[in-house]
Scaffold this active site. Sequence first.
Site, PDB file in Angstrom:
ATOM      1  N   PRO A 178       1.115  -1.065  -0.222  1.00 26.82           N
ATOM      2  CA  PRO A 178      -0.096  -0.283  -0.556  1.00 26.82           C
ATOM      3  C   PRO A 178       0.981   1.057  -0.743  1.00 26.82           C
ATOM      4  O   PRO A 178       1.808   1.173   0.606  1.00 26.82           O
ATOM      5  CB  PRO A 178      -0.716  -0.189   1.487  1.00 26.82           C
ATOM      6  N   GLU A 179       0.252   1.945  -0.879  1.00 26.01           N
ATOM      7  CA  GLU A 179       0.974   3.642  -0.945  1.00 26.01           C
ATOM      8  C   GLU A 179       0.196   4.683  -0.146  1.00 26.01           C
ATOM      9  O   GLU A 179      -1.171   4.228   0.661  1.00 26.01           O
ATOM     10  CB  GLU A 179       1.860   3.677  -2.647  1.00 26.01           C
ATOM     11  N   ARG A 234      13.162  -2.326  -8.582  1.00 24.46           N
ATOM     12  CA  ARG A 234      12.328  -1.758  -7.956  1.00 24.46           C
ATOM     13  C   ARG A 234      11.985  -1.041  -9.582  1.00 24.46           C
ATOM     14  O   ARG A 234      12.406  -1.099 -10.893  1.00 24.46           O
ATOM     15  CB  ARG A 234      12.098  -0.349  -8.131  1.00 24.46           C
ATOM     16  N   LYS A 288       3.318   6.767   5.247  1.00 28.28           N
ATOM     17  CA  LYS A 288       2.613   5.898   4.992  1.00 28.28           C
ATOM     18  C   LYS A 288       2.173   5.176   6.110  1.00 28.28           C
ATOM     19  O   LYS A 288       1.659   4.055   6.237  1.00 28.28           O
ATOM     20  CB  LYS A 288       3.145   4.295   4.309  1.00 28.28           C
TER      21      LYS A 288
END
Length: 287
Positions: free
Chosen positions: A2-3, A277, A58
């Site tokens: 989750p961002e 990434r 976050k």
Amino acid sequence: MPELPEVEIVKRSLKNRINYKKIKKIIIKNRNLRFKVPQNFENILEGRVVIDILRFSKYIILSLDNSSFCLIHLGMSGTLHLINNKKQKKITNLSFYHSKTLPKKHNHIKIKFSNFMIVYNDPRRFGFFKVFKNKYELNKYFEKKGPEAISSQFNYKYIKNKLENKNKNIKNFLLDQNFVSGIGNIYSNEILFHCKINPLKLAKKINNKNIRNLSKYSKLVLNLAIKYGGSSIRDFKNTKGVSGSFQNEFKVYDREKKNCPRRNCRSKISKIFISNRSTFFCKSCQK
Ligand SMILES: [Zn+2]
């Protein structure tokens, strides 16, 4: 993972359900999360009333009526599930993040309220909980973190000053939480597309116009994602069981070999890896 937008949706869902509710009991099945759940965790939380739910980057922050705070970070795979007491054995779709039902395994922490409970599930255990006795301790924890991408402090002057003479590429810069808080891999790809900046471009080579764009589009992309209820990469849902839909708005993320969405551009989206990434961009319009 989750961002910021997804965590914001979780925060709003929690606020709807637990604000001004009293924590009756805490049950910890496994303290070994990314950091060990502190021994005084139950003592500080039991009997307290949640008086506000905040978010920084976050992190979800429960503000309690004895001026202490409980910090929750969902890590890579943490999910919060709301289970009504009466429906405990039934399937529930009140999960906050990518699970329709309460998983059977990895339910590490239960926070019990009078007629429901919040269950923290985390298969990979990269998430964590912390408690702070007061606002001073809480602020100290965050003092080294960069300003939030959606805050007014993430502005031209701040960015220009930080990027100056830096040889790091701009994508890694955006992912560095000490520079700016709350931009993760998905949204860094999207922001750089909107800014027309190549993710490999060195920070010191970003011109003034693009510095302004970084501030502008970080806010625009993240706020739009919040408006769409976050991105449902797996099965992200809010308390009403509604999925986020920002994944349908992605311009480059996970769109390798698809047409560049920019008008008059005939290129395909490329995928490369930067610091392991996945990175998506258009070679023609991101310079
Ligand atoms: Zn293009």
